[in-house]
Design a protein around this motif. Sequence first.
Motif, mmCIF file in Angstrom:
data_model
loop_
_atom_site.group_PDB
_atom_site.id
_atom_site.type_symbol
_atom_site.label_atom_id
_atom_site.label_comp_id
_atom_site.label_asym_id
_atom_site.label_seq_id
_atom_site.Cartn_x
_atom_site.Cartn_y
_atom_site.Cartn_z
ATOM 1 N N GLN A 45 4.965 20.302 -21.402
ATOM 2 C CA GLN A 45 3.541 20.576 -21.659
ATOM 3 C C GLN A 45 2.758 19.267 -21.693
ATOM 4 O O GLN A 45 1.659 19.175 -21.129
ATOM 5 N N ALA A 46 3.346 18.273 -22.346
ATOM 6 C CA ALA A 46 2.652 16.980 -22.480
ATOM 7 C C ALA A 46 2.466 16.326 -21.113
ATOM 8 O O ALA A 46 1.381 15.803 -20.804
ATOM 9 N N LEU A 47 3.513 16.372 -20.266
ATOM 10 C CA LEU A 47 3.397 15.777 -18.941
ATOM 11 C C LEU A 47 2.417 16.580 -18.080
ATOM 12 O O LEU A 47 1.636 16.010 -17.311
ATOM 13 N N ALA A 48 2.453 17.899 -18.236
ATOM 14 C CA ALA A 48 1.492 18.742 -17.492
ATOM 15 C C ALA A 48 0.063 18.326 -17.847
ATOM 16 O O ALA A 48 -0.790 18.154 -16.968
ATOM 17 N N ARG A 49 -0.196 18.119 -19.117
ATOM 18 C CA ARG A 49 -1.547 17.691 -19.545
ATOM 19 C C ARG A 49 -1.884 16.312 -18.980
ATOM 20 O O ARG A 49 -3.000 16.080 -18.518
ATOM 21 N N GLU A 50 -0.886 15.441 -18.998
ATOM 22 C CA GLU A 50 -1.119 14.097 -18.458
ATOM 23 C C GLU A 50 -1.437 14.169 -16.959
ATOM 24 O O GLU A 50 -2.270 13.416 -16.446
ATOM 25 N N PHE A 51 -0.790 15.099 -16.272
ATOM 26 C CA PHE A 51 -1.007 15.260 -14.824
ATOM 27 C C PHE A 51 -2.306 16.015 -14.510
ATOM 28 O O PHE A 51 -2.706 16.090 -13.349
ATOM 29 N N LEU A 94 -1.509 7.248 -1.813
ATOM 30 C CA LEU A 94 -1.932 7.468 -3.204
ATOM 31 C C LEU A 94 -0.992 6.781 -4.193
ATOM 32 O O LEU A 94 -1.417 6.296 -5.247
ATOM 33 N N ILE A 95 0.290 6.747 -3.849
ATOM 34 C CA ILE A 95 1.273 6.084 -4.724
ATOM 35 C C ILE A 95 1.118 4.566 -4.627
ATOM 36 O O ILE A 95 1.108 3.863 -5.634
ATOM 37 N N THR A 118 -2.863 5.447 -7.513
ATOM 38 C CA THR A 118 -3.784 6.531 -7.911
ATOM 39 C C THR A 118 -3.014 7.624 -8.646
ATOM 40 O O THR A 118 -3.520 8.249 -9.573
ATOM 41 N N ILE A 119 -1.803 7.854 -8.218
ATOM 42 C CA ILE A 119 -0.968 8.870 -8.870
ATOM 43 C C ILE A 119 0.381 8.255 -9.241
ATOM 44 O O ILE A 119 0.818 7.270 -8.636
ATOM 45 N N ASP A 120 1.014 8.864 -10.235
ATOM 46 C CA ASP A 120 2.294 8.358 -10.716
ATOM 47 C C ASP A 120 3.285 9.518 -10.869
ATOM 48 O O ASP A 120 3.738 9.828 -11.975
ATOM 49 N N PRO A 121 3.608 10.153 -9.744
ATOM 50 C CA PRO A 121 4.455 11.360 -9.820
ATOM 51 C C PRO A 121 5.877 11.056 -10.270
ATOM 52 O O PRO A 121 6.605 11.979 -10.661
ATOM 53 N N GLY A 122 6.275 9.776 -10.251
ATOM 54 C CA GLY A 122 7.631 9.406 -10.662
ATOM 55 C C GLY A 122 7.921 9.763 -12.112
ATOM 56 O O GLY A 122 9.082 9.776 -12.536
ATOM 57 N N LYS A 123 6.866 10.064 -12.859
ATOM 58 C CA LYS A 123 7.081 10.445 -14.267
ATOM 59 C C LYS A 123 7.879 11.728 -14.439
ATOM 60 O O LYS A 123 8.308 12.055 -15.541
ATOM 61 N N VAL A 124 8.044 12.473 -13.364
ATOM 62 C CA VAL A 124 8.859 13.696 -13.497
ATOM 63 C C VAL A 124 10.336 13.357 -13.724
ATOM 64 O O VAL A 124 11.093 14.190 -14.218
ATOM 65 N N PHE A 125 10.735 12.131 -13.350
ATOM 66 C CA PHE A 125 12.132 11.748 -13.605
ATOM 67 C C PHE A 125 12.276 11.387 -15.075
ATOM 68 O O PHE A 125 11.608 10.478 -15.561
#
Lengths: 335, 335
Positions: free
Chosen positions: B197-203, B295-296, B300-307
């Motif tokens: 939930q926290a990461l979803a909000r951050e995203f 974008l990476i 602009t985006i930091d999708p690596g946070k899913v790891f």
Amino acid sequence: MYAPGDVRVEEREDAKIIEPTDAVIRVSAACICGSDLWLYRGIEALNGPTPMGHEYIGVVEQVGDQVRNVKVGDFVVGSFVASDNTCEICQAGYQSRCIHNVMMGSEGTQAELARIPLADGTLVATPGEPDKDLIPSLLAASDVLGTGWFAAVAAEAGPGKTIAVVGDGAVGLSAVLAAKQLGAERIIAFSRHPERQALAREFGATDIVEERGDAGAAKIKELTGGYGAHGVVEAVGTQESMWQAINSARAGGYVGYVGVTHGVQLDGLNLFFTGVHLHGGPAPVRRFLPELIRLIWDRTIDPGKVFDLTLPLDEAAEGYKAMDERRATKVLLTL
Amino acid sequence: MYAPGDVRVEEREDAKIIEPTDAVIRVSAACICGSDLWLYRGIEALNGPTPMGHEYIGVVEQVGDQVRNVKVGDFVVGSFVASDNTCEICQAGYQSRCIHNVMMGSEGTQAELARIPLADGTLVATPGEPDKDLIPSLLAASDVLGTGWFAAVAAEAGPGKTIAVVGDGAVGLSAVLAAKQLGAERIIAFSRHPERQALAREFGATDIVEERGDAGAAKIKELTGGYGAHGVVEAVGTQESMWQAINSARAGGYVGYVGVTHGVQLDGLNLFFTGVHLHGGPAPVRRFLPELIRLIWDRTIDPGKVFDLTLPLDEAAEGYKAMDERRATKVLLTL
């Protein structure tokens, strides 16, 4: 309809205004729909004697206090779903799923008079009294043409596109006409009936395929360099026809399905790997009515040719029989 | 993977050029995919010991004679499907269904070296050697981010839109990020896990819904004035999650489904009356790679946070175990 196979024409109480947003129209012509046959054949259950019909054109006879957009004497076309045309769903073009929608089948338009709920949102007036020869085409706009049009739009018919059409009934044939009007380059109609093949060609089909099911889909792949059609219209509603349509489309292609589905189960994994866009349901005919009326009024299109049997309302029972026995594609009932 | 639950890291023959269109890359990082768990859990059948992995970034070590677009030394990102990027399907943006597609799972990229078929169509070089902190995000682009992005595009995420996301795994979370980047006004994430939930909000999620299934869909209707979301992402692949997604969308809305479907049967008539647009399948990640890399690279985006778990390749077995037991959302394997 009293029971499967048992259609009677009888005197009933006149339709009247119930809600202030209603209109009552004097029906000029009605017709029998392929979807009426599901009841006639006992495939859908009937809850006792039921008024029939959801396609109609006619003259406004009476309006409720809150009706503003149509007036007594207007000649009007409506769709098979009454809609407010103001909610977010309607405004997005999905009037058939209006949050206040009323299915016209519950009113029964195979009748001299019919109550039209939400008249302002549902009815579109023609520019004037139509010439008699336009009656079949205007009636077609009420359902089959609008439905075929929606399916062709959902299949993304347009310039440069190859569109395949599954189903050679009135809706499928209307979809051929729509794909042509929308600019499709190549239109492949599935049909085994010589008369329907001929009408499909007249409406714009460039190719006819007689194979069905997997063999039919394989034929489309063969005709399109192994890729499949850019878009496919599904206008039948059976398990076989749905997969024939889906498998006729290329990966990333578009399937517009408007045949009321019966007994269809779509295996999720098979669907997943097709990669198609699947869109359909009860067609938002109201979205297209102004344009369809204009094209008919200008004599650009002649969708009324899908009617191959005209009977007076009194002989409605024979009309059902003829469609059930496939002696007629589409029956027009005159009043 | 030798059997469900049995993952081993062992010496194998080096990957080498087989076709003149191949490249061999030295893998910088790989990862374990949610879809690998279907095999790990025995839900999908395994045909004997199988090399695993289909997500990868790395440095080109060798190219075949016909490779023109990448050269030895390039740092590259590829997708989980090798594609020629020239056929009509690829050109329409559906590289995952390329007529010459090769599923990278058959190569196995959880390895030091990997053969990449159709290298010219498959690999996209980064502007240079990436900073170390960009590695997780570039790796995410190879599958989960590209898949979530495709799902958000299929759900028609954009300005003014409300988008719901079913699934709080790496793909679902990436879809939240994508919906935000695509300009969605409101993003509703289904999740019961505080960290996710926290990461979803951050995203970019604006709302979190903990209800599931019919109750979840009812909650979306409640949050959207009774209409439903304009678009919904489905990133799980079960019967419940598919209907949760479909029923969360408004009539005429868009459902982008990318969870590999397992045991899903869609009742045709129910689907018909929802009136949604349904589109999905294996994501054409290649379509989006140039933009995602940009974008990476621009941070602009930091999708690596899913790891949320990083392990050396040698400890791959523990990575599978952690994902299976839901101790980790997504495991990155370093080399």
